[in-house]
Design an enzyme around this catalytic site. Structure first.
Site, PDB file in Angstrom:
ATOM      1  N   GLY A 327      46.759  13.018  58.486  1.00  0.00           N
ATOM      2  CA  GLY A 327      45.800  12.793  59.548  1.00  0.00           C
ATOM      3  C   GLY A 327      44.976  14.033  59.844  1.00  0.00           C
ATOM      4  N   SER A 328      44.607  14.204  61.098  1.00  0.00           N
ATOM      5  CA  SER A 328      43.690  15.284  61.488  1.00  0.00           C
ATOM      6  C   SER A 328      44.309  16.669  61.447  1.00  0.00           C
ATOM      7  CB  SER A 328      43.160  15.009  62.899  1.00  0.00           C
ATOM      8  OG  SER A 328      42.342  13.857  62.901  1.00  0.00           O
ATOM      9  N   THR A 329      45.599  16.774  61.150  1.00  0.00           N
ATOM     10  CA  THR A 329      46.207  18.107  61.058  1.00  0.00           C
ATOM     11  C   THR A 329      45.629  18.913  59.899  1.00  0.00           C
ATOM     12  OG1 THR A 329      48.050  17.249  59.731  1.00  0.00           O
ATOM     13  CG2 THR A 329      48.372  17.356  62.122  1.00  0.00           C
ATOM     14  N   LYS A 331      42.448  19.215  59.260  1.00  0.00           N
ATOM     15  CA  LYS A 331      41.064  19.606  59.538  1.00  0.00           C
ATOM     16  C   LYS A 331      40.846  21.117  59.583  1.00  0.00           C
ATOM     17  CE  LYS A 331      39.771  15.239  61.727  1.00  0.00           C
ATOM     18  NZ  LYS A 331      39.465  14.513  62.976  1.00  0.00           N
ATOM     19  N   ASP A 631      42.261   9.378  65.916  1.00  0.00           N
ATOM     20  CA  ASP A 631      41.723   9.006  64.614  1.00  0.00           C
ATOM     21  C   ASP A 631      42.798   8.470  63.698  1.00  0.00           C
ATOM     22  OD1 ASP A 631      43.036  11.347  64.377  1.00  0.00           O
ATOM     23  OD2 ASP A 631      41.414  12.508  63.520  1.00  0.00           O
TER      24      ASP A 631
END
Length: 631
Positions: A327-329, A331, A631
């Site tokens: 996931g967004s980790t 980014k 998200d």
């Protein structure tokens, strides 16, 4: 009447016959005596050593002395794996007159079910050499020992043997770190060195016990004993003592390990904490755990089946083997890749209307905030976890450059030094998809990879290792569990360590870190509730991972979904930013959110003198400090 002729003896002929017979008899006697003397000479002189050895073997034998298995401690000297005395039932097949009858008699004496006879028969075959005892049963009770003692005269070749056996004081919380020892099976027996494992009945099966088996096991000794006609030991003649296994001190902190397990609050998930400078794994928790003591002497069929059929998969090491969309980790790592490849500058502004569209494509790839965040630069994109910004970055990078840069942080690779059974995860690429599915790579798949979804998979251990490398500004230290082996300290540099991550401008690290700090302390930070009252600077990133895909115009609603279909919740972070002492990765399955507080509480426990922030109680996954990242 005619006159009879008298019989006249031929004395000379009789003497000749007698003489010949005497000579033949004498020759035969001499030949027989010579043969007897020759045989006696052969046996007494030529074969003297052979028969002396055989004679000694009848009254003397050499027995192996198993070594003491090394102990395992945590970094503070707390005992994690010890040896306790127990009694085992063994059998020497060569000293048993009737094996089947003896095994049946044992089952009757011990009050075991009849199907144990076949189990005993199989175990009696598991030995490395003749006249070596085979283990039939471990950890005998006092009642069983007494029954065997009373019937000892009926059980030739059967012995009750005192031995040390493994015991784990904290079997559930440490289950996936330590692993366990178990009986040596037939396959292992065929591969083991008979000398090294003489008299040993147990071997490391998983975890640290497996990885450091050679160091923990030690070296077997020998003793020469005199026995009577029934094989009972009369006295010890000589001894070569065994060499005990080396004690191992782990990098694990038991206090932190327990706290991490408790923070999960009975939910399925994993937490990994690493010291960035040294690579020490401070905590590595996979929940739920299981009782490893049951495996040492042989877990029952019912207990093992219950573990296998448990829907929460307690035997599965989620920390090292669990593969989840990150996931967004991812980014912050992607942001560095975009800067390094010059597809964006820190101050560049991207307008977010709430979605991203590929050129000449009507499909909309939505931001988690449907109406969008408006004008977004790099730092704000990290703070609010803006999907549209990172869709744009992923599109500009392309899957080839995105995949290559993520590999520099260890995604798609096994980077740990000594964690048994680790999974490499999956960092997708154009070549991987062609080889796996014989299909071309599509631009939309690049966008999914850009927010840690699609084919992208990572383990909690990988996320923690990548976060530690990020905290080190690109310097790689392989995560490891062993701190000392015997008297030898385990410290970097380690073999096969990845090359450091290089970027052209040092300022870029600061730009990414500032965005991650705003996650905890900014007005729009996705973990701002967990960051209230921070006494140190912490860089963090939240994330959610979809369990199933939504349609084009569908909206995620956790309340309408079954619990196991809800999103996984993730968190990464390190602190203090200026001098990182701990890097953390957290994942809780199907939690949807609410895990930022776990990372915060664990960091407090490590950094603050009293282990918590003021009077703030330890957070759990159920505490309402939820991530706002959707998200």
């Amino acid at each position: 009447m005619p006159k009879r002729r008298g019989n006249i003896k031929d004395h000379e002929r009789e003497v000749r016959v007698f003489r010949n017979r005497s000579i033949v008899a004498a020759i035969l006697i001499l030949l027989m005596a010579g043969g007897l003397v020759s045989r006696l000479f052969y046996l007494q002189v030529i074969q003297h050593d052979v028969f002396i050895t055989r004679s000694d073997s009848n009254r003397m034998r050499v027995e192996p002395l198993p070594p003491r298995r090394g102990l395992i401690y945590d970094r503070n000297g707390e005992l994690l794996a010890e040896n306790r005395p127990t009694y085992n039932l063994t059998i020497v097949r060569e000293r048993v007159d009737d094996l089947d009858a003896t095994l049946e008699r044992l089952v009757q004496i011990l009050g075991l079910p009849e199907d144990e006879v076949e189990t005993f028969r199989e175990r009696s075959l598991q030995r490395q050499r003749p006249f070596q005892p085979a283990l039939l049963m471990s950890d005998l009770s006092e009642d069983q020992i007494a029954r065997l003692a009373v019937n000892r005269y009926l059980l030739s070749g059967v012995e009750v043997e005192a031995q040390l056996i493994r015991y784990y004081p904290d079997p559930i919380v440490m289950s996936h770190v330590l692993g366990y020892v178990g009986r040596i099976n037939a396959e292992e027996l065929a591969e083991l060195d008979p000398g090294d494992y003489a008299g040993t009945h147990f071997i490391g099966k998983t975890g640290v016990e497996y990885t450091y088996e050679d160091q923990l096991h030690g070296k077997a000794g020998l003793r020469k004993v005199e026995t009577n006609a029934r094989g009972r030991v009369l006295r010890e003649l000589d001894r070569e003592p065994p060499v005990p296994g080396k004690d191992i001190t782990l990098t694990i902190d038991s206090r932190l390990q327990h706290l991490a397990y408790d923070l999960l609050g009975g939910r399925r998930g994993a937490i990994v904490a690493i010291e960035p400078k040294s690579g020490d794994i401070l905590a590595m928790v996979s929940a739920p755990g299981f009782d490893i003591n049951k495996f040492v002497t042989g877990i029952s069929y019912d207990d093992y089946r219950a573990l296998q059929e448990n829907v929460d998969l307690p035997l599965y090491n989620r920390a090292a083997r669990g593969q989840y969309p990150p996931g967004s980790t991812i980014k912050p790592f992607e942001a560095l890749g975009a800067l390094q490849n010059r597809v964006v500058e820190p101050d560049d502004i991207i307008y977010d209307p709430g979605y991203f569209q590929l050129p000449n494509d009507t499909r909309r790839y939505h931001n988690w905030l449907r109406w969008g965040h408006g004008r977004v630069d790099l730092q704000r994109a990290i703070e609010v976890s803006n999907n549209t910004y990172f869709y744009t970055m992923a599109y500009r990078l392309g899957i080839d450059r995105l995949s290559a840069f993520m590999h520099e942080f260890g995604f798609g690779e096994v980077t740990s030094l000594d964690v048994q059974g680790t999974s490499p995860g999956l960092m997708p690429s154009r070549e991987w998809k062609r080889e796996k599915y014989n299909q071309a790579w599509y631009p939309g798949e690049t966008l999914s990879a850009g927010i840690g979804q699609g084919y992208f998979m990572a383990t909690p251990l990988q996320l923690a290792a990548a976060t530690a490398t990020l905290a080190n500004r690109g310097h790689w230290v392989r995560p490891h569990l062993a701190k000392r082996i015997g008297d030898e300290t385990v410290e970097p540099p380690f073999p096969d360590t990845k090359a450091d991550v290089q970027v052209d401008k040092r300022q870029w690290w600061d730009d990414v870190f500032e965005g991650m700090e705003e996650v905890m302390s900014g007005n729009e930070g996705t973990a701002r509730k967990a960051g209230v009252g921070l006494k140190y600077a912490m860089a963090a990133k939240t994330g959610t991972a979809q369990v199933f895909s939504l349609g084009q115009n569908e909206k995620y609603d956790a309340d309408e979904l079954a619990e196991r279909l809800r999103d996984h919740a993730l968190f990464i972070g390190f602190a203090p930013v200026e001098d990182p002492q701990i890097a953390i990765a957290v994942i809780v399955e199907n939690a949807g959110g609410g895990v930022s507080g776990l990372g915060r509480t664990l960091t407090d426990a490590w950094l603050l003198p009293n282990g918590k922030l003021g009077n703030r109680p330890g957070a759990t996954v159920n505490e309402e400090v939820e991530s706002l990242d959707g998200d």
